[in-house]
Design an enzyme around this catalytic site. Structure first.
Site, PDB file in Angstrom:
ATOM      1  N   ASP A  10      59.656  44.037  -7.165  1.00  0.00           N
ATOM      2  CA  ASP A  10      59.836  43.393  -8.491  1.00  0.00           C
ATOM      3  C   ASP A  10      60.405  41.968  -8.278  1.00  0.00           C
ATOM      4  O   ASP A  10      61.695  42.019  -7.669  1.00  0.00           O
ATOM      5  CB  ASP A  10      60.204  44.349  -9.607  1.00  0.00           C
ATOM      6  CG  ASP A  10      59.500  44.043 -11.008  1.00  0.00           C
ATOM      7  OD1 ASP A  10      58.895  45.146 -11.540  1.00  0.00           O
ATOM      8  OD2 ASP A  10      59.958  43.240 -11.626  1.00  0.00           O
TER       9      ASP A  10
ATOM     10  N   VAL B  86      55.801  38.430  -5.959  1.00  0.00           N
ATOM     11  CA  VAL B  86      54.572  38.630  -5.321  1.00  0.00           C
ATOM     12  C   VAL B  86      53.544  37.446  -4.964  1.00  0.00           C
ATOM     13  O   VAL B  86      52.812  37.532  -4.211  1.00  0.00           O
ATOM     14  CB  VAL B  86      53.732  39.757  -6.267  1.00  0.00           C
ATOM     15  CG1 VAL B  86      52.989  38.633  -7.334  1.00  0.00           C
ATOM     16  CG2 VAL B  86      52.644  40.371  -5.575  1.00  0.00           C
TER      17      VAL B  86
ATOM     18  N   TYR C 218      37.183  39.919  -0.900  1.00  0.00           N
ATOM     19  CA  TYR C 218      37.885  40.599   0.240  1.00  0.00           C
ATOM     20  C   TYR C 218      37.184  42.073   0.701  1.00  0.00           C
ATOM     21  O   TYR C 218      36.926  42.271   1.795  1.00  0.00           O
ATOM     22  CB  TYR C 218      39.288  40.979   0.115  1.00  0.00           C
ATOM     23  CG  TYR C 218      40.166  39.943   0.486  1.00  0.00           C
ATOM     24  CD1 TYR C 218      40.295  38.691  -0.396  1.00  0.00           C
ATOM     25  CD2 TYR C 218      41.004  39.923   1.651  1.00  0.00           C
ATOM     26  CE1 TYR C 218      41.172  37.726   0.135  1.00  0.00           C
ATOM     27  CE2 TYR C 218      41.854  38.839   1.907  1.00  0.00           C
ATOM     28  CZ  TYR C 218      41.937  37.723   1.211  1.00  0.00           C
ATOM     29  OH  TYR C 218      42.896  36.732   1.525  1.00  0.00           O
TER      30      TYR C 218
ATOM     31  N   LYS D  26      44.497  44.039   4.397  1.00  0.00           N
ATOM     32  CA  LYS D  26      43.334  43.747   5.263  1.00  0.00           C
ATOM     33  C   LYS D  26      44.119  44.108   6.551  1.00  0.00           C
ATOM     34  O   LYS D  26      43.450  44.656   7.612  1.00  0.00           O
ATOM     35  CB  LYS D  26      42.836  42.307   5.355  1.00  0.00           C
ATOM     36  CG  LYS D  26      42.016  42.010   6.306  1.00  0.00           C
ATOM     37  CD  LYS D  26      41.609  40.260   6.168  1.00  0.00           C
ATOM     38  CE  LYS D  26      40.965  39.715   7.314  1.00  0.00           C
ATOM     39  NZ  LYS D  26      40.918  38.382   7.502  1.00  0.00           N
ATOM     40  N   ARG D  27      45.537  43.435   6.965  1.00  0.00           N
ATOM     41  CA  ARG D  27      45.938  43.950   8.077  1.00  0.00           C
ATOM     42  C   ARG D  27      46.545  45.195   8.272  1.00  0.00           C
ATOM     43  O   ARG D  27      46.458  45.933   9.377  1.00  0.00           O
ATOM     44  CB  ARG D  27      47.247  43.121   8.096  1.00  0.00           C
ATOM     45  CG  ARG D  27      48.068  43.095   9.351  1.00  0.00           C
ATOM     46  CD  ARG D  27      49.370  42.094   9.449  1.00  0.00           C
ATOM     47  NE  ARG D  27      50.503  42.461   8.501  1.00  0.00           N
ATOM     48  CZ  ARG D  27      51.234  43.473   8.794  1.00  0.00           C
ATOM     49  NH1 ARG D  27      51.190  44.294   9.755  1.00  0.00           N
ATOM     50  NH2 ARG D  27      52.215  43.787   7.699  1.00  0.00           N
TER      51      ARG D  27
ATOM     52  N   TYR E 171      46.373  34.316 -18.552  1.00  0.00           N
ATOM     53  CA  TYR E 171      46.400  35.590 -18.114  1.00  0.00           C
ATOM     54  C   TYR E 171      44.807  36.157 -18.080  1.00  0.00           C
ATOM     55  O   TYR E 171      44.645  36.843 -16.807  1.00  0.00           O
ATOM     56  CB  TYR E 171      46.955  36.369 -19.412  1.00  0.00           C
ATOM     57  CG  TYR E 171      47.165  37.863 -19.180  1.00  0.00           C
ATOM     58  CD1 TYR E 171      48.050  38.390 -18.419  1.00  0.00           C
ATOM     59  CD2 TYR E 171      46.204  38.713 -19.759  1.00  0.00           C
ATOM     60  CE1 TYR E 171      48.108  39.978 -18.262  1.00  0.00           C
ATOM     61  CE2 TYR E 171      46.375  40.147 -19.710  1.00  0.00           C
ATOM     62  CZ  TYR E 171      47.429  40.849 -18.827  1.00  0.00           C
ATOM     63  OH  TYR E 171      47.613  42.179 -18.705  1.00  0.00           O
TER      64      TYR E 171
ATOM     65  N   THR F 254      51.090  34.045 -10.344  1.00  0.00           N
ATOM     66  CA  THR F 254      51.276  35.394 -10.057  1.00  0.00           C
ATOM     67  C   THR F 254      49.980  36.390  -9.961  1.00  0.00           C
ATOM     68  O   THR F 254      49.929  37.113  -8.645  1.00  0.00           O
ATOM     69  CB  THR F 254      52.036  36.016 -11.042  1.00  0.00           C
ATOM     70  OG1 THR F 254      53.492  35.511 -11.162  1.00  0.00           O
ATOM     71  CG2 THR F 254      52.164  37.672 -10.932  1.00  0.00           C
TER      72      THR F 254
ATOM     73  N   THR G 105      60.052  40.872 -16.458  1.00  0.00           N
ATOM     74  CA  THR G 105      59.932  41.550 -17.479  1.00  0.00           C
ATOM     75  C   THR G 105      60.430  43.162 -16.934  1.00  0.00           C
ATOM     76  O   THR G 105      60.301  43.935 -17.914  1.00  0.00           O
ATOM     77  CB  THR G 105      58.639  41.503 -18.058  1.00  0.00           C
ATOM     78  OG1 THR G 105      57.600  41.980 -17.070  1.00  0.00           O
ATOM     79  CG2 THR G 105      58.397  40.325 -18.689  1.00  0.00           C
ATOM     80  N   GLY G 106      60.548  43.463 -15.835  1.00  0.00           N
ATOM     81  CA  GLY G 106      60.996  44.635 -15.394  1.00  0.00           C
ATOM     82  C   GLY G 106      62.348  44.704 -15.411  1.00  0.00           C
ATOM     83  O   GLY G 106      63.359  43.569 -15.669  1.00  0.00           O
TER      84      GLY G 106
HETATM   85  P1  NAD Z   1      55.596  44.960 -17.451  1.00  0.00           P
HETATM   86  O1  NAD Z   1      55.666  43.229 -17.873  1.00  0.00           O
HETATM   87  O2  NAD Z   1      56.451  45.893 -18.138  1.00  0.00           O
HETATM   88  O3  NAD Z   1      55.378  44.921 -15.933  1.00  0.00           O
HETATM   89  C1  NAD Z   1      54.976  43.880 -15.097  1.00  0.00           C
HETATM   90  C2  NAD Z   1      56.062  43.902 -14.180  1.00  0.00           C
HETATM   91  O4  NAD Z   1      55.718  42.991 -12.863  1.00  0.00           O
HETATM   92  C3  NAD Z   1      57.624  43.685 -14.248  1.00  0.00           C
HETATM   93  O5  NAD Z   1      58.245  44.759 -13.781  1.00  0.00           O
HETATM   94  C4  NAD Z   1      57.942  42.319 -14.041  1.00  0.00           C
HETATM   95  O6  NAD Z   1      58.963  41.820 -13.665  1.00  0.00           O
HETATM   96  C5  NAD Z   1      56.970  42.161 -12.619  1.00  0.00           C
HETATM   97  N1  NAD Z   1      56.414  40.812 -12.317  1.00  0.00           N
HETATM   98  C6  NAD Z   1      55.721  39.913 -13.314  1.00  0.00           C
HETATM   99  N2  NAD Z   1      55.753  38.821 -12.418  1.00  0.00           N
HETATM  100  C7  NAD Z   1      55.985  39.101 -11.028  1.00  0.00           C
HETATM  101  C8  NAD Z   1      55.936  38.418  -9.781  1.00  0.00           C
HETATM  102  N3  NAD Z   1      55.660  37.176  -9.761  1.00  0.00           N
HETATM  103  N4  NAD Z   1      56.446  38.809  -8.658  1.00  0.00           N
HETATM  104  C9  NAD Z   1      56.952  40.444  -8.745  1.00  0.00           C
HETATM  105  N5  NAD Z   1      57.111  41.104  -9.822  1.00  0.00           N
HETATM  106  C10 NAD Z   1      56.691  40.287 -10.957  1.00  0.00           C
HETATM  107  O7  NAD Z   1      53.903  45.066 -18.050  1.00  0.00           O
HETATM  108  P2  NAD Z   1      53.149  46.506 -17.845  1.00  0.00           P
HETATM  109  O8  NAD Z   1      52.664  46.914 -19.232  1.00  0.00           O
HETATM  110  O9  NAD Z   1      53.807  47.227 -17.181  1.00  0.00           O
HETATM  111  O10 NAD Z   1      51.880  45.973 -17.208  1.00  0.00           O
HETATM  112  C11 NAD Z   1      51.846  46.214 -15.757  1.00  0.00           C
HETATM  113  C12 NAD Z   1      50.509  45.621 -15.337  1.00  0.00           C
HETATM  114  O11 NAD Z   1      49.373  46.328 -16.032  1.00  0.00           O
HETATM  115  C13 NAD Z   1      50.126  44.258 -15.571  1.00  0.00           C
HETATM  116  O12 NAD Z   1      49.317  43.734 -14.294  1.00  0.00           O
HETATM  117  C14 NAD Z   1      49.264  44.028 -16.654  1.00  0.00           C
HETATM  118  O13 NAD Z   1      48.711  42.923 -16.584  1.00  0.00           O
HETATM  119  C15 NAD Z   1      48.620  45.269 -16.335  1.00  0.00           C
HETATM  120  N6  NAD Z   1      48.018  45.773 -17.862  1.00  0.00           N
HETATM  121  C16 NAD Z   1      48.639  46.467 -18.659  1.00  0.00           C
HETATM  122  C17 NAD Z   1      48.324  46.858 -20.058  1.00  0.00           C
HETATM  123  C18 NAD Z   1      49.191  47.486 -21.229  1.00  0.00           C
HETATM  124  O14 NAD Z   1      48.793  47.747 -21.944  1.00  0.00           O
HETATM  125  N7  NAD Z   1      50.303  48.043 -20.596  1.00  0.00           N
HETATM  126  C19 NAD Z   1      47.023  46.441 -20.312  1.00  0.00           C
HETATM  127  C20 NAD Z   1      46.196  45.777 -19.441  1.00  0.00           C
HETATM  128  C21 NAD Z   1      46.730  45.523 -18.145  1.00  0.00           C
END
Ligand code: NAD
Ligand code: UDP
Length: 310
Positions: free
Chosen positions: A31, A57, A157, A103-104, A143, A90, A35-36
């Site tokens: 992470d 990432v 892929y 893949k690897r 997004y 991202t 937002t984590g």
């Molecule tokens: P969240 O914001 O709590 O979690 C996202 C996590 O990704 C966070 O811990 C953040 O720090 C981390 N992050 C963001 N950019 C990053 C980067 N560049 N490198 C490494 N870490 C990165 O949101 P969530 O609700 O837990 O969502 C998780 C996933 O599920 C996301 O991909 C989101 O698009 C998808 N999603 C969630 C919902 C929902 O309703 N909760 C709906 C559709 C899709």
């Protein structure tokens, strides 16, 4: 198995880490803490099968793994719009990096896609066969289009390199460990009600969403990842559909207090309706949600009571 979870310290990621750790797997949690929060996974740190990496990432990552869940991406509109270019990087560069790693290592790789790929849908409820109605140049596009390109990359892929993929389209999910200032509707309304602040409805509150409790969603994730013969995309969500006005009234009834409902401008491109068609999840995964909105709200309100001072 050794399992990499990107975005593992976020709302959904932390629940997934916990679930898979409890099943006895080795978890690599990656992470960048945009937002984590470390608090979300602090209780997992003493477990010797849990490793935490601060890493972005969009930068390549090397590890020997059997499974990759790619969740890294801010999910709340205010957070993903805060730095739109970073959001699309991202999704796109993150997908390329996890797919290259898969893949690897020949790992199976899972993409957390979204109901946002359907945009402001003209078909209701939304089946996976619907291609969507997405504005490519609006404020939600970083997004929505980022997640659409990520799906494209996953399938290319898969076709070109034989990578073993799973793609889930997540519909609005809520529960404990959402941030109090996350900006999404369920946490906003609960936190506002607990603080006695006014409830902020955007628009007239007639737009609908379908809310899935986090435990149900995580069960769907694991079933899809471990199923054979189905790559997805597959919708996971709760088909119960509510207007934002109904949600506000329900939260107010449960929390009580002096808050009033107030109306504010609707952000552009805000989808008018959203409800998953979960026929595929039922038939291929034997999955359907078990937690009704009222019960999930009770659990979520109980969580926010422990972290939000009135
Ligand atoms: P969240 O914001 O709590 O979690 C996202 C996590 O990704 C966070 O811990 C953040 O720090 C981390 N992050 C963001 N950019 C990053 C980067 N560049 N490198 C490494 N870490 C990165 O949101 P969530 O609700 O837990 O969502 C998780 C996933 O599920 C996301 O991909 C989101 O698009 C998808 N999603 C969630 C919902 C929902 O309703 N909760 C709906 C559709 C899709
Ligand atoms: N919304 C609202 N008040 C808020 C936050 C959101 O009325 O304080 C509305 C928002 O305009 C949208 C719905 O609630 O119509 C769901 O918003 P959220 O940001 O949770 O998710 P998304 O729009 O991405 O589905």
């Amino acid at each position: 198995m050794r399992i990499l979870i990107t975005g593992g310290a976020g709302f959904l990621g932390s629940h997934l880490c916990e679930r898979l750790l409890n099943e006895g797997h080795d978890i690599l949690c990656m992470d960048n803490f945009f937002t984590g929060r470390k608090a979300n996974i602090a209780h997992l740190l003493p477990n010797p099968n849990f490793e935490l990496f601060r890493h972005d990432v969009i930068d390549p990552f090397k590890a020997e793994v059997d499974r990759i869940y790619n969740l890294a991406c801010p999910a709340s509109p205010p957070h993903y719009q805060y730095n739109a270019i970073k959001t699309i990087k991202t999704s796109v560069m993150g997908a390329i990096n996890v797919l290259g790693l898969a893949k690897r290592t020949r790992a199976r790789v899972f993409q957390a896609s979204t109901s946002e790929v359907y945009g402001d849908p003209e078909i209701h409820p939304q089946p996976e066969s619907y291609w969507g109605h997405v504005n490519p140049i609006g404020i939600r596009s970083c997004y929505d289009e980022g997640k659409r390109v990520a799906e494209t990359l996953f399938f290319d892929y898969h076709r070109q390199n034989g990578v073993d993929i799973r793609v889930v389209r997540i519909f609005n999910t809520y529960g404990p460990r959402m941030l109090p200032d996350d900006g999404r509707v369920v946490s906003n309304f609960i936190v506002q009600a607990l603080r006695g602040q006014n409830i902020t409805i955007y628009g007239d509150g007639s737009q609908t969403r379908s809310f899935c409790y986090v435990d149900d969603l995580i069960e769907g994730f694991v079933r899809l990842m471990e199923t054979t013969g189905h790559t997805g995309p597959i919708n996971i969500g709760n088909p119960g559909e509510f207007t934002m006005l109904q949600l506000a009234e329900l939260v107010l009834k449960k929390v009580g207090g002096p808050s009033k409902i107030t109306f504010h401008p609707l952000p552009s491109d805000d989808p008018k309706q959203r409800r998953p068609d979960i026929t595929l999840a039922k038939s291929h995964l034997g999955w359907e949600p078990k937690v009704p909105l009222e019960e999930g709200l009770d659990r979520t309100i109980a969580y926010f009571k422990t972290i939000v001072a009135a």
